[in-house]
Design an enzyme around this catalytic site. Structure first.
Site, PDB file in Angstrom:
ATOM      1  N   CYS A   1      41.238  35.392  54.945  1.00  0.00           N
ATOM      2  CA  CYS A   1      40.653  34.387  54.040  1.00  0.00           C
ATOM      3  C   CYS A   1      41.381  33.047  54.106  1.00  0.00           C
ATOM      4  O   CYS A   1      40.891  32.042  53.599  1.00  0.00           O
ATOM      5  CB  CYS A   1      40.655  34.915  52.619  1.00  0.00           C
ATOM      6  SG  CYS A   1      39.976  36.565  52.518  1.00  0.00           S
TER       7      CYS A   1
ATOM      8  N   HIS B   1      39.731  29.225  47.870  1.00  0.00           N
ATOM      9  CA  HIS B   1      39.012  30.381  48.409  1.00  0.00           C
ATOM     10  C   HIS B   1      38.316  31.119  47.263  1.00  0.00           C
ATOM     11  O   HIS B   1      38.924  31.388  46.220  1.00  0.00           O
ATOM     12  CB  HIS B   1      40.008  31.304  49.127  1.00  0.00           C
ATOM     13  CG  HIS B   1      39.454  32.640  49.468  1.00  0.00           C
ATOM     14  ND1 HIS B   1      38.211  32.808  50.047  1.00  0.00           N
ATOM     15  CD2 HIS B   1      39.968  33.898  49.300  1.00  0.00           C
ATOM     16  CE1 HIS B   1      37.986  34.095  50.222  1.00  0.00           C
ATOM     17  NE2 HIS B   1      39.023  34.772  49.772  1.00  0.00           N
TER      18      HIS B   1
ATOM     19  N   ASN C   1      32.468  36.783  48.151  1.00  0.00           N
ATOM     20  CA  ASN C   1      33.671  36.439  48.924  1.00  0.00           C
ATOM     21  C   ASN C   1      33.308  36.452  50.408  1.00  0.00           C
ATOM     22  O   ASN C   1      33.025  37.507  50.971  1.00  0.00           O
ATOM     23  CB  ASN C   1      34.750  37.479  48.604  1.00  0.00           C
ATOM     24  CG  ASN C   1      36.046  37.251  49.370  1.00  0.00           C
ATOM     25  OD1 ASN C   1      36.084  36.489  50.337  1.00  0.00           O
ATOM     26  ND2 ASN C   1      37.097  37.936  48.944  1.00  0.00           N
TER      27      ASN C   1
HETATM   28  O1  UT7 Z   1      39.509  37.546  49.797  1.00  0.00           O
HETATM   29  C1  UT7 Z   1      40.739  38.204  49.882  1.00  0.00           C
HETATM   30  C2  UT7 Z   1      41.419  38.191  48.619  1.00  0.00           C
HETATM   31  N1  UT7 Z   1      40.806  39.178  47.754  1.00  0.00           N
HETATM   32  C3  UT7 Z   1      41.052  39.118  46.466  1.00  0.00           C
HETATM   33  O2  UT7 Z   1      41.708  38.198  46.037  1.00  0.00           O
HETATM   34  C4  UT7 Z   1      40.549  40.232  45.583  1.00  0.00           C
HETATM   35  C5  UT7 Z   1      41.560  40.514  44.497  1.00  0.00           C
HETATM   36  N2  UT7 Z   1      41.178  41.617  43.618  1.00  0.00           N
HETATM   37  C6  UT7 Z   1      40.164  41.519  42.737  1.00  0.00           C
HETATM   38  O3  UT7 Z   1      39.460  40.515  42.710  1.00  0.00           O
HETATM   39  C7  UT7 Z   1      39.956  42.635  41.744  1.00  0.00           C
HETATM   40  O4  UT7 Z   1      41.065  43.501  41.772  1.00  0.00           O
HETATM   41  C8  UT7 Z   1      38.653  43.470  41.964  1.00  0.00           C
HETATM   42  C9  UT7 Z   1      37.441  42.619  41.644  1.00  0.00           C
HETATM   43  C10 UT7 Z   1      38.598  43.943  43.398  1.00  0.00           C
HETATM   44  C11 UT7 Z   1      38.628  44.677  41.034  1.00  0.00           C
HETATM   45  O5  UT7 Z   1      38.749  44.261  39.683  1.00  0.00           O
HETATM   46  P1  UT7 Z   1      39.802  44.968  38.712  1.00  0.00           P
HETATM   47  O6  UT7 Z   1      39.655  44.317  37.412  1.00  0.00           O
HETATM   48  O7  UT7 Z   1      41.136  44.898  39.396  1.00  0.00           O
HETATM   49  O8  UT7 Z   1      39.231  46.427  38.637  1.00  0.00           O
HETATM   50  P2  UT7 Z   1      39.981  47.806  38.963  1.00  0.00           P
HETATM   51  O9  UT7 Z   1      40.097  48.010  40.412  1.00  0.00           O
HETATM   52  O10 UT7 Z   1      41.230  47.882  38.135  1.00  0.00           O
HETATM   53  O11 UT7 Z   1      38.975  48.854  38.368  1.00  0.00           O
HETATM   54  C12 UT7 Z   1      38.720  48.942  36.958  1.00  0.00           C
HETATM   55  C13 UT7 Z   1      37.649  49.983  36.717  1.00  0.00           C
HETATM   56  C14 UT7 Z   1      37.901  51.299  37.452  1.00  0.00           C
HETATM   57  O12 UT7 Z   1      37.444  52.354  36.592  1.00  0.00           O
HETATM   58  P3  UT7 Z   1      38.473  53.192  35.718  1.00  0.00           P
HETATM   59  O13 UT7 Z   1      39.434  53.802  36.691  1.00  0.00           O
HETATM   60  O14 UT7 Z   1      39.115  52.196  34.795  1.00  0.00           O
HETATM   61  O15 UT7 Z   1      37.598  54.165  35.019  1.00  0.00           O
HETATM   62  C15 UT7 Z   1      37.001  51.220  38.644  1.00  0.00           C
HETATM   63  O16 UT7 Z   1      36.602  52.498  39.110  1.00  0.00           O
HETATM   64  O17 UT7 Z   1      36.406  49.507  37.209  1.00  0.00           O
HETATM   65  C16 UT7 Z   1      35.834  50.481  38.078  1.00  0.00           C
HETATM   66  N3  UT7 Z   1      35.047  49.774  39.092  1.00  0.00           N
HETATM   67  C17 UT7 Z   1      33.755  49.466  38.931  1.00  0.00           C
HETATM   68  N4  UT7 Z   1      32.898  49.698  37.934  1.00  0.00           N
HETATM   69  C18 UT7 Z   1      31.639  49.249  38.086  1.00  0.00           C
HETATM   70  C19 UT7 Z   1      35.479  49.301  40.295  1.00  0.00           C
HETATM   71  N5  UT7 Z   1      34.463  48.702  40.934  1.00  0.00           N
HETATM   72  C20 UT7 Z   1      33.392  48.784  40.109  1.00  0.00           C
HETATM   73  C21 UT7 Z   1      32.068  48.357  40.209  1.00  0.00           C
HETATM   74  N6  UT7 Z   1      31.234  48.602  39.180  1.00  0.00           N
HETATM   75  N7  UT7 Z   1      31.609  47.682  41.282  1.00  0.00           N
END
Ligand code: UT7
Length: 316
Positions: free
Chosen positions: A114, A242, A272
């Site tokens: 990225c 980004h 993204n």
């Molecule tokens: O371009 C390169 C750079 N990339 C980035 O900068 C990405 C950085 N990371 C992020 O933007 C975020 O970490 C994400 C958007 C990828 C994820 O968001 P988060 O707030 O960190 O969510 P999480 O991974 O902590 O997941 C929270 C909950 C989980 O459920 P439980 O374990 O709390 O029950 C996931 O299973 O959300 C769940 N979850 C979803 N639920 C509905 C994960 N993906 C989804 C989804 N829909 N698509």
């Protein structure tokens, strides 16, 4: 001092719009979760004959046409990407052929995920200083839908396809980009297996680790660029960050104490797009008149590698 200025931009997005409602038909997700956690409402995916090469070509042709620069005037052609159609020839070599760039044009693809487009701008600035012709074509393009695991809801909702292109001019009277580039090697946080691994080439991401990295790297890099350029953040006309997650951008805006109106983005419509995200946004800003001649855009990319790259780009 010597450096590059931005002469013109172009971009190309696939026709097919994939909404959050479309994603909810594929994996267990919903619009509310995706919008509140990422800011994304839709993204574009290639379909039919659309591919990485066609997006690159369309964006490059548009930028060249708008610049008034002829292909014979280009000295450097760089494509930042991790999702190119061929490992060889490099996309930049295909562009050399299709656009009719001179044979002594320096053409190669570079992968800094990225951060790739800003890595490309800095590389072009260095190469153009020694090149016989002083115009460069720098492109960021990704077709991430081909690398997306559509059974993994934590990643598949994030990524999109697209290309952005910039024609830049080097001149010994122009200010440098004041590029700030770096890398903190990490194999686990964001991984796309290559041809020599047994795994299929899907994007694997430890979202929280990358998120923590991003909210540290983005504001630090922006501050370092301004410091190197000897200006205050208030003197920047536009911030082109980004587009990985709206929450990362909101965090950086707060931390940097900059005007949110100067940091508007397009993640809600593009998702993204990795190396393509900075140049696509740059093109939108230039095309809409939000970035005008003489104004400075502070661009920052961050992501896989883990890498970061920032630079101050003035529109000629
Ligand atoms: O371009 C390169 C750079 N990339 C980035 O900068 C990405 C950085 N990371 C992020 O933007 C975020 O970490 C994400 C958007 C990828 C994820 O968001 P988060 O707030 O960190 O969510 P999480 O991974 O902590 O997941 C929270 C909950 C989980 O459920 P439980 O374990 O709390 O029950 C996931 O299973 O959300 C769940 N979850 C979803 N639920 C509905 C994960 N993906 C989804 C989804 N829909 N698509």
């Amino acid at each position: 001092m010597n450096g590059i200025k931005l002469i013109a931009t172009g971009s190309a997005l696939p026709e097919r719009v994939v909404t959050n409602a479309d994603m909810a038909k594929i994996v267990d997700t919903n619009d509310e979760w995706i919008v509140s956690r990422t800011g994304i409402s839709s993204r574009r995916h290639c379909s039919g004959d659309e591919c990485h090469t066609s997006l690159c070509l369309a964006a490059a042709r548009q930028a060249l046409e708008r610049s008034g620069i002829r292909p014979e005037q280009i000295g450097v052609c760089l494509v930042a990407t991790l999702s190119q159609d061929f490992l060889t020839p490099a996309t930049a070599c295909v562009l050399q052929m299709e656009l009719g760039l001179p044979e002594d044009t320096v053409c190669f693809d570079l992968n800094a995920a990225c951060s790739g487009f800003v890595y490309g701008l800095h590389t072009a600035e260095c190469l153009l200083a020694a090149a016989p012709r002083k115009y460069g074509l720098v492109i960021g393009c990704e077709v991430l839908s081909r690398l997306t695991d559509f059974t993994d809801r934590s990643t598949c909702v994030l990524f999109g396809d697209g290309a952005g292109a910039a024609v830049v001019e080097w001149n010994e009277a122009y200010p440098s980009l004041h590029g700030v580039l770096g890398c903190r090697g990490n194999r686990e946080a964001l991984l796309v297996p290559g041809v020599n691994t047994k795994d299929h080439s899907y994007i694997h991401m430890d979202g929280q680790t990358v998120f923590r990295f991003a909210v540290e790297a983005l504001p630090r890099c922006a501050k370092e660029v301004a410091g190197k350029a000897g200006i205050s953040l208030d003197q920047v006309d536009r911030f082109v960050f980004h587009q990985a997650n709206q929450r990362i951008i909101d965090f950086a805006v707060k931390k940097l104490k900059v005007d949110p109106a100067k940091c508007t983005g397009n993640i809600s419509r593009t998702g993204n797009t990795s190396a393509a995200s900075v140049p696509i946004l740059l093109d939108e800003l230039v095309s809409s008149g939000a970035l005008t001649s003489g104004q400075k855009a502070l661009c920052v990319g961050f992501g896989g590698g883990l890498t970061w790259a920032g630079g101050l780009l003035e529109l000629a």
